[in-house]
Design an enzyme around this catalytic site. Structure first.
Site, PDB file in Angstrom:
ATOM      1  N   SER A 137      30.350   6.838   7.676  1.00  0.00           N
ATOM      2  CA  SER A 137      29.004   6.597   8.253  1.00  0.00           C
ATOM      3  C   SER A 137      28.198   5.944   7.753  1.00  0.00           C
ATOM      4  CB  SER A 137      28.698   8.262   8.724  1.00  0.00           C
ATOM      5  OG  SER A 137      29.828   8.967   9.556  1.00  0.00           O
ATOM      6  N   ASP A 173      29.432  10.586  15.490  1.00  0.00           N
ATOM      7  CA  ASP A 173      28.521  11.733  16.171  1.00  0.00           C
ATOM      8  C   ASP A 173      28.714  11.500  17.713  1.00  0.00           C
ATOM      9  OD1 ASP A 173      28.144  13.287  14.246  1.00  0.00           O
ATOM     10  OD2 ASP A 173      25.764  12.768  14.196  1.00  0.00           O
ATOM     11  N   ARG A 182      31.435  24.371   5.337  1.00  0.00           N
ATOM     12  CA  ARG A 182      31.562  22.871   5.434  1.00  0.00           C
ATOM     13  C   ARG A 182      31.587  22.223   3.864  1.00  0.00           C
ATOM     14  NH1 ARG A 182      27.250  20.672   9.638  1.00  0.00           N
ATOM     15  NH2 ARG A 182      27.987  18.483   8.843  1.00  0.00           N
ATOM     16  N   SER A 193      28.517  10.884   4.123  1.00  0.00           N
ATOM     17  CA  SER A 193      27.498   9.983   3.707  1.00  0.00           C
ATOM     18  C   SER A 193      26.280  10.689   3.187  1.00  0.00           C
ATOM     19  CB  SER A 193      26.951   9.064   4.608  1.00  0.00           C
ATOM     20  OG  SER A 193      26.397   9.533   5.825  1.00  0.00           O
ATOM     21  N   ARG A 226      15.085  13.524   7.000  1.00  0.00           N
ATOM     22  CA  ARG A 226      15.052  12.727   5.768  1.00  0.00           C
ATOM     23  C   ARG A 226      13.393  12.240   5.749  1.00  0.00           C
ATOM     24  NH1 ARG A 226      19.799  11.512   8.217  1.00  0.00           N
ATOM     25  NH2 ARG A 226      21.450  10.421   6.569  1.00  0.00           N
ATOM     26  N   SER A 259      17.994  12.932  12.454  1.00  0.00           N
ATOM     27  CA  SER A 259      18.456  12.334  11.159  1.00  0.00           C
ATOM     28  C   SER A 259      17.168  11.653  10.468  1.00  0.00           C
ATOM     29  CB  SER A 259      19.390  10.904  11.326  1.00  0.00           C
ATOM     30  OG  SER A 259      20.706  11.580  11.899  1.00  0.00           O
TER      31      SER A 259
END
Length: 417
Positions: free
Chosen positions: A181, A297, A109, A155, A14, A10
């Site tokens: 989340s 998760d 998704r 999110s 980012r 994550s």
């Protein structure tokens, strides 16, 4: 024993985008090198960002332009949900035509809340029926404005818009309904501040980002807290002691809160300044319900070891986990039932009863977290095999080797790879 857990996916993805959007050269130290992050890195390279890997991929040097991409490109997102949610807004701030696509699972998704939001900001987007991949962005820059976004599915839609927001022509104000989340949104905001652009929070919780420039900077990527959950859980069920350096009380990642769930099952937990340690103290305690919506998760990690508890465990608030790499509630439930465990499910919950797992093959559904979670159970339940052990390469290619090294007394029961 100490275990070196690879960098956070994550944070890595980012930070890659923030560095690409910054003006100048940033260095990411200890980035995660996995299928998802390499796919994200390659996509940014195709969008015109220069990324240079240091020896052994210990560093990634990213040279950003301070603006959106130009010229157009075909972008392959592979299985990476962050690529599909973060890169289209970034592309829309630039110029040119950008065609995004991914694996069959990624196509399934949902993306409609994001694509609808981008259209409301003036983006020209063509999508597949349903609003998802494959999609094309014909970019000519984006205006800001005020939007209310559905955050009940992911999110990441909100994060994708926020990451791109400084590159818009006018301020962007975002409100969200039903956000799941939340810690991942907080992570996005913290990293934006690190790269020099804070978001303003209004009295109603709305987030406003004004046009500006990200500042090139260096960042050390902390270990992935979701991945650490498997080692913490393994310590709890094997009566071992595991320390993960680099994950301390100042961690940016909400998934470190998984250790508080383990504490409720009876494990001893120490969250220090620069490391977290979990020690197994005996049989797991059950008999409670836990809302894991903010750390979904990791719900699979706890659900997979729940048969070893002394009473049922109910995990709820996880309905959005049905829209991940697999329908994770059904995938966990189906595998536990194959192992002879009694399980009940609902739209956003799973209840796992105590039992003795019997030998069976776990269906991984190409989902790295299913494979890793049931590998932990296998340390205590001989005869468990995985139909796709290699799917862990999505986030931790060396997972199986590391698990055996950390728990040698139980390694003989670990799934064959």
């Amino acid at each position: 024993m100490k275990v070196t857990v690879p960098g956070s996916k994550s944070i890595t993805n980012r930070a890659l985008l923030l560095a690409a959007a910054a003006d100048g050269r940033s260095t990411l130290h200890a980035p995660l090198v996995s299928d998802d992050t390499v796919a994200f890195r390659d996509a940014l390279t195709g969008l015109g960002t220069t990324i240079t890997a240091g020896p052994g991929d210990a560093t990634w040097e990213v040279t950003g332009t301070g603006r959106g991409p130009a010229g157009g490109h075909r972008v392959r997102c592979a299985d990476a949900g962050t690529a599909a949610r973060f890169l289209p807004p970034f592309a829309a701030t630039g110029t040119g035509s950008y065609a995004f696509d991914g694996s069959d699972r990624l196509r399934a998704r949902p993306l409609r809340p994001l694509t609808d939001a981008l259209r409301a900001l003036g983006a020209r987007i063509t999508t597949a029926p349903g609003g998802g991949l494959p999609l094309t962005v014909d970019a000519a820059g984006l205006d800001g404005g005020e939007l209310t976004l559905d955050g009940s599915l992911s999110s990441q839609y909100l994060s994708g818009l926020l990451l791109a927001a400084p590159l818009l022509r006018t301020p962007l104000t975002l409100r969200t309904a039903g956000l799941v989340s939340r810690p991942y949104l907080d992570l996005t905001l913290a990293l934006m501040r690190h790269f020099g652009v804070p978001a303003e929070t209004g009295p109603d919780g709305a987030l406003t980002v004004r046009p500006g420039r990200y500042r090139a900077t260096d960042l050390h990527i902390e270990p992935d807290a979701s991945t650490a959950s498997y080692f913490f859980a393994a310590a709890a069920v094997t009566g071992s002691r595991i320390t993960v350096p680099g994950l301390g009380r100042h961690s940016l990642q909400g998934d470190l809160r998984f250790v508080t769930a383990l504490r409720r099952t009876g494990a001893a937990v120490e969250i220090g300044e620069h490391a977290t340690t979990v020690t197994g103290t005996g049989p797991l305690r059950g008999g409670f319900a836990l809302d894991m919506g903010d750390i979904s998760d990791t719900f699979m990690t706890l659900a997979a070891i729940a048969p070893l508890a002394d009473a049922p465990l109910t995990l709820h608030g996880i309905g959005h986990a049905r829209l991940k790499e697999s329908d994770r509630i059904d995938a966990v439930a189906g595998n536990l039932r194959a192992l002879g465990i009694t399980v009940e499910t609902g739209p956003d919950r799973i209840t796992v009863h105590p039992g003795t797992p019997r030998p069976a093959t776990v269906a991984c559904h190409r989902d790295h977290r299913i494979a890793m979670a049931f590998s932990v159970l296998a340390l205590r339940a001989p005869g468990i095999t995985l139909d796709d052990p290699g799917c862990v390469s999505k986030t931790f290619p060396g997972f199986h080797t590391a698990l055996r090294r950390c728990f040698p007394a139980h390694a003989a029961h670990a799934p064959a790879v």
